[in-house]
Each structure stands twice: as structure tokens, then as C-alpha cells.
Scaffold this motif. Structure first.
Motif, PDB file in Angstrom:
ATOM      1  N   TYR A 108       0.845  -0.987   0.145  1.00 25.42           N
ATOM      2  CA  TYR A 108      -0.186   0.052   0.235  1.00 25.42           C
ATOM      3  C   TYR A 108       0.742   1.243   0.098  1.00 25.42           C
ATOM      4  O   TYR A 108       1.609   1.524   1.063  1.00 25.42           O
ATOM      5  N   HIS A 129      -1.104  -1.273  -4.248  1.00 24.23           N
ATOM      6  CA  HIS A 129      -2.484  -0.544  -4.023  1.00 24.23           C
ATOM      7  C   HIS A 129      -2.200   0.820  -3.792  1.00 24.23           C
ATOM      8  O   HIS A 129      -1.435   1.396  -3.015  1.00 24.23           O
ATOM      9  N   SER A 165      -3.543   4.671  -2.980  1.00 27.96           N
ATOM     10  CA  SER A 165      -4.590   5.254  -2.420  1.00 27.96           C
ATOM     11  C   SER A 165      -5.037   6.527  -3.300  1.00 27.96           C
ATOM     12  O   SER A 165      -6.007   6.826  -3.243  1.00 27.96           O
ATOM     13  N   ASP A 169      -7.635   3.092  -3.916  1.00 29.58           N
ATOM     14  CA  ASP A 169      -7.410   1.628  -3.443  1.00 29.58           C
ATOM     15  C   ASP A 169      -6.540   1.730  -1.973  1.00 29.58           C
ATOM     16  O   ASP A 169      -5.369   1.680  -2.346  1.00 29.58           O
ATOM     17  N   ARG A 208      -8.074   1.223   4.133  1.00 31.73           N
ATOM     18  CA  ARG A 208      -9.392   1.857   4.808  1.00 31.73           C
ATOM     19  C   ARG A 208     -10.536   1.472   3.951  1.00 31.73           C
ATOM     20  O   ARG A 208     -11.787   1.358   4.280  1.00 31.73           O
ATOM     21  N   ARG A 209     -10.555   1.444   2.745  1.00 28.36           N
ATOM     22  CA  ARG A 209     -11.314   1.488   1.999  1.00 28.36           C
ATOM     23  C   ARG A 209     -11.981  -0.205   1.543  1.00 28.36           C
ATOM     24  O   ARG A 209     -13.078  -0.471   1.444  1.00 28.36           O
ATOM     25  N   GLU A 210     -11.086  -0.929   1.375  1.00 28.41           N
ATOM     26  CA  GLU A 210     -11.251  -2.184   0.873  1.00 28.41           C
ATOM     27  C   GLU A 210     -10.322  -3.262   1.614  1.00 28.41           C
ATOM     28  O   GLU A 210      -9.025  -2.877   1.492  1.00 28.41           O
ATOM     29  N   ILE A 211     -10.889  -4.373   2.199  1.00 31.86           N
ATOM     30  CA  ILE A 211      -9.915  -5.386   2.443  1.00 31.86           C
ATOM     31  C   ILE A 211      -9.294  -6.486   1.248  1.00 31.86           C
ATOM     32  O   ILE A 211     -10.512  -6.738   0.621  1.00 31.86           O
ATOM     33  N   PRO A 212      -8.205  -6.655   0.942  1.00 34.00           N
ATOM     34  CA  PRO A 212      -7.908  -7.695  -0.038  1.00 34.00           C
ATOM     35  C   PRO A 212      -8.532  -8.870   0.025  1.00 34.00           C
ATOM     36  O   PRO A 212      -8.731  -9.373   1.083  1.00 34.00           O
ATOM     37  N   ALA A 213      -8.980  -9.432  -0.860  1.00 40.86           N
ATOM     38  CA  ALA A 213      -9.757 -10.522  -1.034  1.00 40.86           C
ATOM     39  C   ALA A 213      -9.298 -12.052  -0.286  1.00 40.86           C
ATOM     40  O   ALA A 213      -9.735 -12.698   0.381  1.00 40.86           O
ATOM     41  N   THR A 216     -10.402 -12.303   3.279  1.00 40.80           N
ATOM     42  CA  THR A 216     -11.958 -12.379   3.501  1.00 40.80           C
ATOM     43  C   THR A 216     -12.258 -13.875   3.768  1.00 40.80           C
ATOM     44  O   THR A 216     -13.729 -14.276   4.187  1.00 40.80           O
ATOM     45  N   THR A 260     -10.213  -6.169  11.564  1.00 41.68           N
ATOM     46  CA  THR A 260     -10.833  -6.599  10.575  1.00 41.68           C
ATOM     47  C   THR A 260     -10.555  -8.149  10.578  1.00 41.68           C
ATOM     48  O   THR A 260     -11.726  -8.895  10.276  1.00 41.68           O
TER      49      THR A 260
END
Length: 322
Positions: free
Chosen positions: A142, A167, A169, A173, A176-181, A184, A207
Motif C-alpha cells: 500500500y 495498492h 490510495s 485503493d 481503509r476502503r477495502e480489505i484484499p480478497a 476475507t 478486521t
């Protein structure tokens, strides 16, 4: 830190490595080879007029003719990064510590590596070691913009062995906006390793349990200390040196390290914020009040070690292995 523990070095090379970052290579003054180290290790650099500052080693551990670090110029620098960026020149001489590793590569079947900015430095060596072992891994790096990416050539090489994702920003990307797949769905025998500022690490800590990850699967290193709110007022307590039985009082406004140094007891210090592990000392008796960011939850629960620079005592006396 004792002078005898220091290694005299000279600066072999300084080069840009992504926007705002400099790579520095050091060679030993005596013409010999450096001590070996493992991925995740760091050294302290003795900054003239400032003192020790900690930096992760990001070179190849098996190439002991030189050490390499990568330093970001801090927006709010205490002097270390400013000196290395603006004062240091090739050929200059410095002193460094021997490598220490409080952030070793854990044993796992698969690895997910997440770096926030300059947090890529220890993870790069880890990823290369993982690739050498031909194990499965993903890197998620990031940065603010694509221009901030460091180690571009080495990351390109790693992309042939694992999945490398950058990623940015400025493109929306961010963590804070999206957790990597890959995060999950928790996976057994997978280690999640992260390095970055406190907010980055905290986001992951908050998270990952949501998706079923266990705390024991998460390994991390911060390069900024945790901000503590509503912390209890400091109390005075005593420390006892196991070797002599000498007792010293630590006043509310003092740290254990300050008291020991005043008593001419040599202790190793670097960050003095509880994030580097240089001053970790064994506790023989008593219960520490842990305020560091380097000991794991299990290590803190055992109460067998303490960071002298910031932690305190819950009991009236702490007996230290000193």
C-alpha cells in the motif's frame, strides 16, 4: 548500547528508491564481512548528535559484504531520517549495531504479506526467503501513488513466484476502503505478516477476526508507537537487580531505563518508545505493566520479559535479570 557492540562502517552507495525514499548500502570498515542475519532483522545506526535509530535490513541476508536499508524522509522527523537524507554522503563513516531480529519469519504453509509504505523493507527480505523455499505467498503493498513504490525491480522478480499487488490510495485503493480478497476467508496454516504505521496495523487487527483469523496467525511490526488514551497515572515502584540484590526506585516521572542508566547499569536502548525490542529484559519476579508494541500477547501474558524504555510494574517490586 556498549561501544564494543558497535561495528564501524562506511557508506558505499546512496540512491533513490521510490519517491521520498533512499536506499543506503554500508560496508565494514575493517574489510571483513558483516555478521549474518535472517529476514526481518534490523540494525541501529548511530546518528551523529542524535543517537541510535532503528532500520530494517532489506538486502539479501546471504550477501554479507554489505548491509542495505531503505529510509523514508519523515514528515515529522526526530532527526534520523533528515540526517540520512540531507547530510550523509558516500564515503562517510558511521557506527551500527549487530543485527537483531524481533520480527522473524514464522513457519507456515502459505504467507500473506501486507506492507504500508516503508513497511515493505522487512517484508521484502521475507518474501524473497519464502520464494527461495518455493512456498505460496501474496504481497499487498500500500502506497500513496505509483511513484512511491520502492524495490520495483525486486518486486517484479518476486511476481514470477507469487502474487504481488500494488495498492495506490490516490486511485481510491486503500486498506481503509477495502480489505484484499485474500483476507476475507481465513485459512489454516497461513501466516499473515504486516508492517506499517499504527493505523494500518490496527485496521488489520480490527478486521481479521471478522473473517475468522486467529490472533496467533497475525505477525506484525509497527514503526510508530500506539497512541494511548486515558492511561492510568504512573505509580512509583522498585526494581531489583538479581545479580547484586540492589534495589532502585522508579519514580512516576521516570522510566526503568533512565533509573538503570543513572545507576550506571548498562542497558541497550534504541527507539525508547517500545517498538524496537532493543531493551527487552527477563523478569525473574513481579508482574510488569506492559506498554510496548513489540512483545506478543503470549509473551506479555507470561510476564517473563519487559521493555525497559516504556513499561512499568503492577507489583511493588520487579526483579530483573540484570
Amino acid at each position: 548500547m556498549k561501544d564494543g557492540d558497535l561495528i564501524p562502517v562506511s557508506v558505499k552507495e546512496i540512491s533513490p528508491n521510490g519517491l521520498g525514499n533512499l536506499s543506503l548500502k554500508f560496508i565494514p570498515e575493517d574489510g571483513k564481512i558483516f555478521p549474518g542475519y535472517s529476514a526481518g532483522a534490523h540494525i541501529d545506526i548511530m546518528i551523529p548528535g542524535i543517537g541510535p535509530r532503528q532500520y530494517s535490513l532489506c538486502g539479501m541476508p546471504d550477501q554479507r559484504q554489505s548491509y542495505e536499508i531503505c529510509v523514508k524522509l519523515g514528515a515529522v522527523s526526530s532527526g534520523g531520517s533528515r540526517y540520512l537524507h540531507h547530510e550523509l554522503k558516500p564515503g562517510d563513516r558511521l557506527s551500527i549495531s549487530r543485527p537483531r531480529n524481533h520480527f522473524p519469519l514464522p513457519v507456515a504453509r502459505r504467507y500473506l504479506l501486507l506492507a504500508g509504505g516503508i513497511g515493505m523493507t522487512p517484508l521484502l527480505a521475507m518474501a524473497e526467503e519464502i520464494a527461495r523455499q518455493e512456498l505460496d505467498f501474496e504481497i499487498h503493498y500500500y502506497v500513496a501513488t505509483a511513484r512511491h513504490v520502492a524495490f520495483a525491480a525486486r518486486l517484479e522478480q518476486l511476481s514470477a513466484a507469487g502474487n504481488v499487488v500494488i495498492h495506490c490510495s490516490d486511485e481510491g485503493d486503500s486498506l481503509r476502503r477495502e480489505i484484499p480478497a485474500c483476507l476475507t476467508a481465513a485459512e489454516i496454516d497461513t501466516a499473515v505478516i504486516a508492517c506499517g504505521p499504527d493505523g494500518f496495523i490496527q485496521r488489520l487487527q480490527d478486521t481479521m477476526p471478522i473473517y475468522g483469523w486467529q490472533a496467533a496467525q497475525f505477525f506484525f511490526e509497527r514503526f510508530t508507537p500506539v497512541v494511548r488514551n486515558n492511561e492510568a497515572e504512573n505509580n512509583s515502584f522498585y526494581i531489583e537487580l538479581a545479580s547484586s540484590g540492589q534495589r532502585l526506585q522508579v519514580a512516576p516521572e521516570q522510566t526503568i531505563a533512565e533509573v538503570l542508566l543513572h545507576a550506571r547499569v548498562e542497558v541497550m536502548l534504541s527507539c525508547e518508545q517500545g517498538i524496537c525490542g532493543s531493551c527487552i529484559t527477563d523478569v525473574i519476579d513481579g508482574i510488569p505493566e506492559h506498554r510496548d508494541c513489540v512483545l506478543t500477547a503470549e509473551e506479555k501474558a507470561s510476564n517473563s520479559q519487559i521493555t525497559l524504555c516504556c513499561s512499568r510494574a503492577k507489583t511493588p517490586v520487579l526483579v530483573l535479570d540484570l
